[in-house]
Design a protein around this motif. Structure first.
Motif, PDB file in Angstrom:
ATOM      1  N   ALA A  32       0.820  -1.200   0.000  1.00 13.16           N
ATOM      2  CA  ALA A  32       0.000   0.000   0.000  1.00 13.16           C
ATOM      3  C   ALA A  32       0.862   1.262   0.000  1.00 13.16           C
ATOM      4  O   ALA A  32       0.411   2.327  -0.420  1.00 13.16           O
ATOM      5  CB  ALA A  32      -0.925   0.005   1.212  1.00 13.16           C
ATOM      6  N   ASN A  33       2.098   1.138   0.489  1.00  9.76           N
ATOM      7  CA  ASN A  33       3.032   2.253   0.572  1.00  9.76           C
ATOM      8  C   ASN A  33       4.392   1.778   0.080  1.00  9.76           C
ATOM      9  O   ASN A  33       4.661   0.575   0.038  1.00  9.76           O
ATOM     10  CB  ASN A  33       3.155   2.724   2.033  1.00  9.76           C
ATOM     11  N   PRO A  34       5.289   2.710  -0.295  1.00  5.86           N
ATOM     12  CA  PRO A  34       6.637   2.290  -0.710  1.00  5.86           C
ATOM     13  C   PRO A  34       7.281   1.417   0.363  1.00  5.86           C
ATOM     14  O   PRO A  34       7.344   1.805   1.533  1.00  5.86           O
ATOM     15  CB  PRO A  34       7.375   3.626  -0.888  1.00  5.86           C
ATOM     16  N   HIS A  35       7.735   0.239  -0.044  1.00  6.27           N
ATOM     17  CA  HIS A  35       8.293  -0.723   0.912  1.00  6.27           C
ATOM     18  C   HIS A  35       9.809  -0.773   0.863  1.00  6.27           C
ATOM     19  O   HIS A  35      10.476  -0.563   1.882  1.00  6.27           O
ATOM     20  CB  HIS A  35       7.724  -2.122   0.642  1.00  6.27           C
ATOM     21  N   ALA A  36      10.379  -1.040  -0.309  1.00  7.01           N
ATOM     22  CA  ALA A  36      11.819  -1.260  -0.382  1.00  7.01           C
ATOM     23  C   ALA A  36      12.610  -0.028   0.043  1.00  7.01           C
ATOM     24  O   ALA A  36      13.628  -0.147   0.741  1.00  7.01           O
ATOM     25  CB  ALA A  36      12.212  -1.687  -1.792  1.00  7.01           C
ATOM     26  N   ALA A  37      12.164   1.155  -0.342  1.00  3.86           N
ATOM     27  CA  ALA A  37      12.866   2.376   0.065  1.00  3.86           C
ATOM     28  C   ALA A  37      12.784   2.562   1.574  1.00  3.86           C
ATOM     29  O   ALA A  37      13.743   3.040   2.208  1.00  3.86           O
ATOM     30  CB  ALA A  37      12.276   3.587  -0.652  1.00  3.86           C
ATOM     31  N   ARG A  38      11.659   2.168   2.164  1.00  5.80           N
ATOM     32  CA  ARG A  38      11.521   2.229   3.622  1.00  5.80           C
ATOM     33  C   ARG A  38      12.460   1.240   4.286  1.00  5.80           C
ATOM     34  O   ARG A  38      13.129   1.567   5.282  1.00  5.80           O
ATOM     35  CB  ARG A  38      10.061   1.932   3.984  1.00  5.80           C
ATOM     36  N   VAL A  39      12.548   0.025   3.755  1.00  3.10           N
ATOM     37  CA  VAL A  39      13.491  -0.968   4.276  1.00  3.10           C
ATOM     38  C   VAL A  39      14.921  -0.420   4.209  1.00  3.10           C
ATOM     39  O   VAL A  39      15.714  -0.584   5.143  1.00  3.10           O
ATOM     40  CB  VAL A  39      13.390  -2.288   3.487  1.00  3.10           C
ATOM     41  N   ALA A  40      15.244   0.246   3.096  1.00  3.30           N
ATOM     42  CA  ALA A  40      16.596   0.777   2.924  1.00  3.30           C
ATOM     43  C   ALA A  40      16.934   1.804   4.001  1.00  3.30           C
ATOM     44  O   ALA A  40      18.049   1.797   4.555  1.00  3.30           O
ATOM     45  CB  ALA A  40      16.742   1.396   1.535  1.00  3.30           C
ATOM     46  N   THR A  41      15.994   2.668   4.323  1.00  4.27           N
ATOM     47  CA  THR A  41      16.247   3.686   5.346  1.00  4.27           C
ATOM     48  C   THR A  41      16.381   3.059   6.728  1.00  4.27           C
ATOM     49  O   THR A  41      17.281   3.418   7.498  1.00  4.27           O
ATOM     50  CB  THR A  41      15.123   4.736   5.339  1.00  4.27           C
ATOM     51  N   ILE A  42      15.497   2.127   7.054  1.00  4.30           N
ATOM     52  CA  ILE A  42      15.580   1.461   8.363  1.00  4.30           C
ATOM     53  C   ILE A  42      16.898   0.691   8.476  1.00  4.30           C
ATOM     54  O   ILE A  42      17.592   0.756   9.500  1.00  4.30           O
ATOM     55  CB  ILE A  42      14.372   0.536   8.570  1.00  4.30           C
ATOM     56  N   ALA A  43      17.241  -0.057   7.415  1.00  3.37           N
ATOM     57  CA  ALA A  43      18.485  -0.825   7.440  1.00  3.37           C
ATOM     58  C   ALA A  43      19.694   0.087   7.592  1.00  3.37           C
ATOM     59  O   ALA A  43      20.648  -0.228   8.320  1.00  3.37           O
ATOM     60  CB  ALA A  43      18.607  -1.660   6.163  1.00  3.37           C
ATOM     61  N   ASP A  44      19.673   1.230   6.920  1.00  2.00           N
ATOM     62  CA  ASP A  44      20.786   2.161   7.018  1.00  2.00           C
ATOM     63  C   ASP A  44      20.943   2.690   8.444  1.00  2.00           C
ATOM     64  O   ASP A  44      22.067   2.801   8.956  1.00  2.00           O
ATOM     65  CB  ASP A  44      20.593   3.316   6.046  1.00  2.00           C
ATOM     66  N   GLN A  45      19.839   2.985   9.094  1.00  2.00           N
ATOM     67  CA  GLN A  45      19.924   3.480  10.466  1.00  2.00           C
ATOM     68  C   GLN A  45      20.442   2.403  11.419  1.00  2.00           C
ATOM     69  O   GLN A  45      21.219   2.698  12.333  1.00  2.00           O
ATOM     70  CB  GLN A  45      18.556   3.998  10.915  1.00  2.00           C
ATOM     71  N   ILE A  46      20.030   1.165  11.204  1.00  2.00           N
ATOM     72  CA  ILE A  46      20.591   0.082  12.019  1.00  2.00           C
ATOM     73  C   ILE A  46      22.082  -0.059  11.718  1.00  2.00           C
ATOM     74  O   ILE A  46      22.905  -0.236  12.632  1.00  2.00           O
ATOM     75  CB  ILE A  46      19.861  -1.249  11.746  1.00  2.00           C
ATOM     76  N   GLY A  47      22.459   0.014  10.431  1.00  2.00           N
ATOM     77  CA  GLY A  47      23.857  -0.082  10.062  1.00  2.00           C
ATOM     78  C   GLY A  47      24.708   0.979  10.727  1.00  2.00           C
ATOM     79  O   GLY A  47      25.852   0.718  11.146  1.00  2.00           O
ATOM     80  N   ARG A  48      24.178   2.182  10.831  1.00  2.00           N
ATOM     81  CA  ARG A  48      24.895   3.251  11.524  1.00  2.00           C
ATOM     82  C   ARG A  48      25.203   2.853  12.965  1.00  2.00           C
ATOM     83  O   ARG A  48      26.283   3.160  13.493  1.00  2.00           O
ATOM     84  CB  ARG A  48      24.049   4.527  11.537  1.00  2.00           C
ATOM     85  N   SER A  49      24.248   2.198  13.606  1.00  2.00           N
ATOM     86  CA  SER A  49      24.453   1.838  15.023  1.00  2.00           C
ATOM     87  C   SER A  49      25.546   0.800  15.194  1.00  2.00           C
ATOM     88  O   SER A  49      26.108   0.659  16.280  1.00  2.00           O
ATOM     89  CB  SER A  49      23.134   1.330  15.626  1.00  2.00           C
ATOM     90  N   PHE A  50      25.854   0.053  14.121  1.00  2.07           N
ATOM     91  CA  PHE A  50      26.965  -0.891  14.131  1.00  2.07           C
ATOM     92  C   PHE A  50      28.241  -0.280  13.542  1.00  2.07           C
ATOM     93  O   PHE A  50      29.226  -0.991  13.335  1.00  2.07           O
ATOM     94  CB  PHE A  50      26.599  -2.152  13.343  1.00  2.07           C
ATOM     95  N   SER A  51      28.199   1.028  13.262  1.00  2.60           N
ATOM     96  CA  SER A  51      29.352   1.757  12.717  1.00  2.60           C
ATOM     97  C   SER A  51      29.829   1.173  11.390  1.00  2.60           C
ATOM     98  O   SER A  51      31.050   1.114  11.133  1.00  2.60           O
ATOM     99  CB  SER A  51      30.503   1.796  13.736  1.00  2.60           C
ATOM    100  N   LEU A  52      28.880   0.741  10.553  1.00  2.49           N
ATOM    101  CA  LEU A  52      29.256   0.278   9.221  1.00  2.49           C
ATOM    102  C   LEU A  52      29.859   1.428   8.428  1.00  2.49           C
ATOM    103  O   LEU A  52      29.411   2.572   8.532  1.00  2.49           O
ATOM    104  CB  LEU A  52      28.039  -0.257   8.467  1.00  2.49           C
TER     105      LEU A  52
END
Length: 225
Positions: A32-52
């Protein structure tokens, strides 16, 4: 919540390509809403917390945009149905990470991103697919993508159920921590400061339906995400 810093023109052009492919895939999957772009943003924020590093975060973003390209390439009618998959359909759908890997390669993804796509349905306990990897055999980026994809899917409307609230989605993730999900990645997700992409698409105080959390927990991962 921008993750576009330090991206060169070639990388920006690649993201534009994959954003277009992701939008087509979202439409096929009847999000119903953009999914993959949302996944990308969430994943990026988690990645930041692991200092990727920047390169790993870029590969993770590309992988998030590309993770379900195989579903669109397979073009199976059952992906858009509102009822549960048959056993044969589950086996067939389990091919989609391999096809997504191939499609992402054809579109220009780097090898690191391709492998994250291949392994985004691997489970922490080894019960995932296509290769049955477990624990740290699964690259951190793929473990992050598994969690981000599941959370985004749970909190959006799907053909077979309404969106979960944020608290219901967190409940689901915690029930499967140590089984499907890496405990450290779940902890990182739950520790994020609120931002737009974490908000559920469900109306306030409306329960999911028709199946509800109990039935969805019993669904295979491919019918959650």
């Amino acid at each position: 919540m921008s993750s576009m810093e330090n991206i060169d023109d070639n990388q920006l052009a690649m993201l534009e390509i994959f954003n277009g492919l992701a939008a087509e895939t979202d439409e096929f999957e009847r999000y119903a809403n953009p999914h993959a772009a949302r996944v990308a943003t969430i994943a990026d924020q988690i990645g930041r917390s692991f200092s990727l590093g920047a390169r790993d975060r870029f590969s993770l973003r590309v992988a998030a945009l590309a993770h379900d390209l195989g579903e669109a390439a397979m073009a199976r009618d059952y992906i858009q149905r509102s009822d549960a998959l048959t056993a044969d359909e589950r086996v067939d759908l389990a091919r989609h990470p391999l096809i997504s890997e191939r499609e992402s390669a054809s579109a220009g993804a780097d090898r690191g991103a391709q492998l994250l796509v291949r392994w985004h349905h691997e489970w922490w306990n080894g019960d995932g697919y296509p290769d049955g990897l477990r624990f740290e055999q699964i690259p951190l980026g793929a473990r992050i993508l598994r969690v981000a994809d599941a959370y985004a899917a749970l909190t959006d409307d799907r053909p077979f159920r309404r969106a979960y609230s944020e608290s219901q989605a967190r409940e689901h993730l915690l029930e499967w921590v140590g089984l499907e999900f890496d405990p450290a990645v779940i902890k990182a997700l739950l520790s994020l400061e609120p931002f737009k992409e974490l908000k559920s698409r469900a109306p306030v105080d409306e329960p999911p339906g028709p199946s509800g959390i109990t039935d969805d927990v019993m669904m295979p991962a491919e019918q959650i995400s």
